[in-house]
Write an enzyme that holds these catalytic residues in place. Structure first.
Site, PDB file in Angstrom:
ATOM      1  N   CYS A 263     -12.574  -9.646  23.398  1.00 27.29           N
ATOM      2  CA  CYS A 263     -13.957  -8.896  23.502  1.00 27.29           C
ATOM      3  C   CYS A 263     -13.895  -8.044  24.653  1.00 27.29           C
ATOM      4  CB  CYS A 263     -15.091  -9.845  23.882  1.00 27.29           C
ATOM      5  SG  CYS A 263     -14.696 -11.016  25.436  1.00 27.29           S
ATOM      6  N   ARG A 291     -19.388  -2.517  18.616  1.00 31.81           N
ATOM      7  CA  ARG A 291     -20.556  -3.062  19.494  1.00 31.81           C
ATOM      8  C   ARG A 291     -21.727  -2.110  19.417  1.00 31.81           C
ATOM      9  NH1 ARG A 291     -19.969  -5.962  24.281  1.00 31.81           N
ATOM     10  NH2 ARG A 291     -22.214  -5.588  24.213  1.00 31.81           N
TER      11      ARG A 291
END
Length: 309
Positions: A263, A291
């Site tokens: 991430c 994202r």
């Protein structure tokens, strides 16, 4: 009735999959959604530093035609004792949607309770739903499906791990978490994931052996060993987590077509090596890009600007 985005547990399997489809549509045809948030304002209240979360959400809002206001807590009256409840009541009269990146889940839950506008959990100590919605979309992009796949999470049982447990178990993905003893995800989150898995037909495992975890995995996922606020534990954590590094040797126990996720930010040479992060199995930077696309979907949905597919 307003809708918040505090944890994926608040959403049904169908809603999560629909948000993923909306993300896909917004990525494929961004012009269709340009300007739909014209005149709308998003407030970002951050207690923690950020690169991807701030930039992706502000860019998402700009692409939709809206405007963002960034407020670091240290520059707000929150830092001088104003309550979260009062802050929520006030800013809800100014803006249309709020995203909060905070130390405690309780903060974002209180913000949502007392705000008359939608609240996005942009990261808390317990959950990171924005990240995992984007991750599920990224997996779908690269694997063509979610149901029946296996994700192996190797590392700290942190907020990202918690949200992966919830997200995977909701959509029918198997998930195996490999963490050192004492660093496993919290039992209440594991129990919730197990209950979700009964409904979706997936499997949830928590163990301590990373090699066992990555066997037959379609996705290997890792995260930092030292989250923000844990800096004092850094030396101890580096020693404890060293056997959990995602490197070529660990991946040799996984299928050849496994994809690797992180991430970010990554601490290269610690939880992941350069050759893996920059290698052919890595989809980490696609993951980071998404994202923004999933951010558009969340914002547009919560503002009532689109219907879920």
């Amino acid at each position: 009735m307003k809708k918040d985005f505090l944890t994926l547990q608040d959403y049904s399997r169908e809603e999560i999959l629909a948000l993923i489809k909306l993300t896909e549509a917004m990525k494929k045809n961004p012009r269709k959604y340009q300007g739909i948030a014209s005149g709308k304002v998003m407030l970002l209240i951050f207690q923690k530093p950020s690169t991807r979360t701030r930039v992706s959400l502000e860019t998402a809002m700009a692409h939709l035609g809206g405007y963002s206001i960034f407020l670091m807590e240290s520059h707000a009256q929150l830092s001088r004792g104003e309550t979260v409840e009062d802050t929520a009541r006030v800013v809800g009269r100014y803006v249309d949607i709020i995203a909060a990146r905070v130390f405690e889940q309780k903060f974002v839950e209180t913000l949502a309770k007392y705000s008359n506008k939608p609240v996005i959990n942009a990261l808390s100590d317990k959950f990171h739903p924005c990240q995992i919605l984007s991750d599920l979309f990224t997996i779908l992009e690269h694997k063509g499906k979610l149901e029946g796949l296996k994700l192996a999470y190797v590392g700290d049982g942190n907020n990202v791990c918690n949200s992966l447990l919830i997200g995977c178990s909701k959509v029918g993905m198997d998930i195996t978490v490999a963490s050192p003893k004492g660093y496993e995800p919290p039992s209440d989150v594991v129990q919730t994931a197990l209950e979700n898995a009964k409904k979706s037909g997936s499997k949830v495992e928590v163990l301590n052996d990373p090699i066992t975890a990555v066997r037959d995995a379609d996705v290997v996922y890792t995260d930092t060993w030292v989250s923000m606020g844990q800096e004092a534990e850094a030396n101890i954590r580096v020693k404890v987590f060293k056997p959990y590094q995602v490197n070529a040797e660990l991946l040799s126990h996984a299928p050849d077509d496994v994809v690797v996720m992180h991430c970010l930010p990554a601490h290269r040479g610690y939880e992941i090596t350069d050759d893996v992060m920059d290698g052919p199995n890595s989809i980490i930077f696609d993951q980071a890009e998404n994202r923004m696309h999933s951010g558009k979907a969340i914002i547009a949905y919560l503002l009532g600007l689109v219907r879920l597919p």
